[in-house]
Design an enzyme around this catalytic site. Sequence first.
Site, PDB file in Angstrom:
ATOM      1  N   ASN A  21       0.851  -1.198   0.000  1.00 42.33           N
ATOM      2  CA  ASN A  21       0.000   0.000   0.000  1.00 42.33           C
ATOM      3  C   ASN A  21       0.885   1.247   0.000  1.00 42.33           C
ATOM      4  O   ASN A  21       2.109   1.148   0.030  1.00 42.33           O
ATOM      5  CB  ASN A  21      -0.959  -0.029   1.198  1.00 42.33           C
ATOM      6  CG  ASN A  21      -0.221  -0.140   2.512  1.00 42.33           C
ATOM      7  OD1 ASN A  21       0.564   0.724   2.866  1.00 42.33           O
ATOM      8  ND2 ASN A  21      -0.434  -1.243   3.219  1.00 42.33           N
TER       9      ASN A  21
ATOM     10  N   LYS B 142       9.314 -16.546 -10.224  1.00 46.02           N
ATOM     11  CA  LYS B 142       8.556 -15.473 -10.867  1.00 46.02           C
ATOM     12  C   LYS B 142       7.501 -16.088 -11.801  1.00 46.02           C
ATOM     13  O   LYS B 142       7.844 -16.974 -12.589  1.00 46.02           O
ATOM     14  CB  LYS B 142       9.533 -14.599 -11.663  1.00 46.02           C
ATOM     15  CG  LYS B 142       8.882 -13.433 -12.334  1.00 46.02           C
ATOM     16  CD  LYS B 142       9.903 -12.664 -13.156  1.00 46.02           C
ATOM     17  CE  LYS B 142       9.192 -11.648 -14.001  1.00 46.02           C
ATOM     18  NZ  LYS B 142       9.911 -11.341 -15.230  1.00 46.02           N
TER      19      LYS B 142
ATOM     20  N   ASP C 213      -4.698  -6.358   5.138  1.00 48.88           N
ATOM     21  CA  ASP C 213      -5.725  -7.216   5.727  1.00 48.88           C
ATOM     22  C   ASP C 213      -5.717  -8.607   5.090  1.00 48.88           C
ATOM     23  O   ASP C 213      -6.225  -9.555   5.667  1.00 48.88           O
ATOM     24  CB  ASP C 213      -7.110  -6.583   5.540  1.00 48.88           C
ATOM     25  CG  ASP C 213      -7.260  -5.335   6.402  1.00 48.88           C
ATOM     26  OD1 ASP C 213      -6.703  -5.328   7.513  1.00 48.88           O
ATOM     27  OD2 ASP C 213      -7.907  -4.365   5.955  1.00 48.88           O
TER      28      ASP C 213
HETATM   29  N1  CTP Z   1      -4.107  -3.445  12.053  1.00 46.06           N
HETATM   30  C1  CTP Z   1      -3.444  -4.553  12.529  1.00 46.06           C
HETATM   31  N2  CTP Z   1      -3.504  -5.729  11.845  1.00 46.06           N
HETATM   32  C2  CTP Z   1      -4.216  -5.836  10.719  1.00 46.06           C
HETATM   33  C3  CTP Z   1      -4.915  -4.702  10.212  1.00 46.06           C
HETATM   34  C4  CTP Z   1      -4.827  -3.536  10.917  1.00 46.06           C
HETATM   35  O1  CTP Z   1      -2.777  -4.457  13.583  1.00 46.06           O
HETATM   36  N3  CTP Z   1      -4.249  -6.972  10.066  1.00 46.06           N
HETATM   37  C5  CTP Z   1      -4.053  -2.214  12.846  1.00 46.06           C
HETATM   38  C6  CTP Z   1      -3.405  -1.033  12.153  1.00 46.06           C
HETATM   39  O2  CTP Z   1      -2.022  -0.995  12.444  1.00 46.06           O
HETATM   40  C7  CTP Z   1      -4.133   0.134  12.786  1.00 46.06           C
HETATM   41  C8  CTP Z   1      -5.515  -0.404  13.042  1.00 46.06           C
HETATM   42  O3  CTP Z   1      -5.383  -1.813  13.069  1.00 46.06           O
HETATM   43  O4  CTP Z   1      -3.578   0.507  14.012  1.00 46.06           O
HETATM   44  C9  CTP Z   1      -6.572  -0.023  12.037  1.00 46.06           C
HETATM   45  O5  CTP Z   1      -6.146  -0.323  10.740  1.00 46.06           O
HETATM   46  P1  CTP Z   1      -7.085   0.038   9.492  1.00 46.06           P
HETATM   47  O6  CTP Z   1      -6.393  -0.402   8.249  1.00 46.06           O
HETATM   48  O7  CTP Z   1      -7.556   1.444   9.616  1.00 46.06           O
HETATM   49  O8  CTP Z   1      -8.384  -0.841   9.791  1.00 46.06           O
HETATM   50  P2  CTP Z   1      -8.718  -2.342   9.602  1.00 46.06           P
HETATM   51  O9  CTP Z   1      -8.710  -2.994  10.948  1.00 46.06           O
HETATM   52  O10 CTP Z   1      -7.834  -2.963   8.587  1.00 46.06           O
HETATM   53  O11 CTP Z   1     -10.232  -2.265   9.110  1.00 46.06           O
HETATM   54  P3  CTP Z   1     -10.799  -1.722   7.680  1.00 46.06           P
HETATM   55  O12 CTP Z   1      -9.815  -2.152   6.641  1.00 46.06           O
HETATM   56  O13 CTP Z   1     -12.118  -2.412   7.565  1.00 46.06           O
HETATM   57  O14 CTP Z   1     -10.961  -0.230   7.800  1.00 46.06           O
END
Ligand code: CTP
Length: 405
Positions: A209, A288, A278
């Site tokens: 990202n 590759k 996620d």
């Molecule tokens: N986070 C985490 N582990 C994951 C995803 C997120 O520890 N697998 C943590 C991030 O470091 C951040 C918080 O959760 O502190 C929120 O991350 P964000 O990307 O805003 O939210 P998500 O939990 O991924 O939910 P969504 O994608 O539905 O907004």
Amino acid sequence: MTTEPRRILLAVTGGIAAYKVPEIVRDLQRDGHEVRCAMTRSAARFVAPLSLQVLTGATVRQDLFDPSEEGEIDHIRLADWADLIIVAPATAHILGRMSHGLADDLVSSVLLATRAPILVAPAMNVNMWHHPATQANLDVLRERGIHFVGPGVGELACGWEGEGRMADPEEIAAQARRLLGSDSLAGETVLITAGGTAEPIDAVRSITNRSSGKMGFALAEEAAHRGARVCLVAGVTALPTPAGVERVDVETAMEMREVVLAQLDSASIVIKAAAVADFRPEVREEQKIKKASLESQDGITLRLVTNPDILAEVCAQKGDRLVVGFAAESEDVVQSALRKIKQKGCDLLVANDISRADAGFNVDTNSVYLITPDGEIEEIPLSSKREVAAQVLDRVEKLRNEKPR
Ligand code: CTP
């Protein structure tokens, strides 16, 4: 922030904003710091040396070769005396002299001779600020570790409007305090995650990202300035390690989870600023993937599987630790963040609107909301990530003092 009294040299150069220097002096003196001033010849046209002399109770040095002054305390001794030097206002000319290492008067000689951190508050006409020569000088100085505060945007003394106003005296003093450091987080171990993760598809490709890691690195730098032991778990980022910070590099969410959980026992504060993926591809191809194989199959389907939520796992074993999460939201920022803090169970959530061009991913500024589980919402307007980091840690310190260990 509590700080031992320190020695600060305010180097004043020739700009109209020099009339605000007494305010900076007073602000720093209120903390108990010893402040002295030095000025260029043109600065003395904008602010009376006598005013600064009366305020500081010390001779205001202007000349490199003044027989009455030199020898009593020469420019090298002045450079060595300072724990911090603030250049305010800093003209385009002094930026040029600093970047080229010129030492043709007292102020520039002190700046070349010192080993103390230097904080520069530029102030000039908007066109002078944006001139490629000024911008190139800034790049050189930033690269050398010179710190900057401002300039702000607004009506300029020259009649133009735009970027070039010297930062407010309180902002300069606040930044100076930060650079001097404090002991307000002494005894704490802060575990911080920063940057994005990269989830490999094959030997060369990955899903990642746009996170730059700047917010998390600013937090690590600030926490170290406040006397904490800082462990920074860094995902994909090109940023250098802040001074005094222990760093562990990781690539994937699974690796980040492993390091975070291994470090958790020793951490008293956890800040999860990383943009964790996620999902990850279910299969990582060892080699590759060849274009021909895609063509022959008319494309391939990548199956993604869910990554563990590291923040939720940390919160589930929180104990008396203080846990701060981040929320990257592109719509209904506050409502989504209020839902998220309940789901995750952290003590504070820093929510940012990633749809804004001047906040969130890969920029130097941020504008965030600090959200607590009881629904308290504080907005931090657009500021540098360094400033946002300071405000987040101010709030962490407040929560730390409220929360029994
Ligand atoms: N986070 C985490 N582990 C994951 C995803 C997120 O520890 N697998 C943590 C991030 O470091 C951040 C918080 O959760 O502190 C929120 O991350 P964000 O990307 O805003 O939210 P998500 O939990 O991924 O939910 P969504 O994608 O539905 O907004």
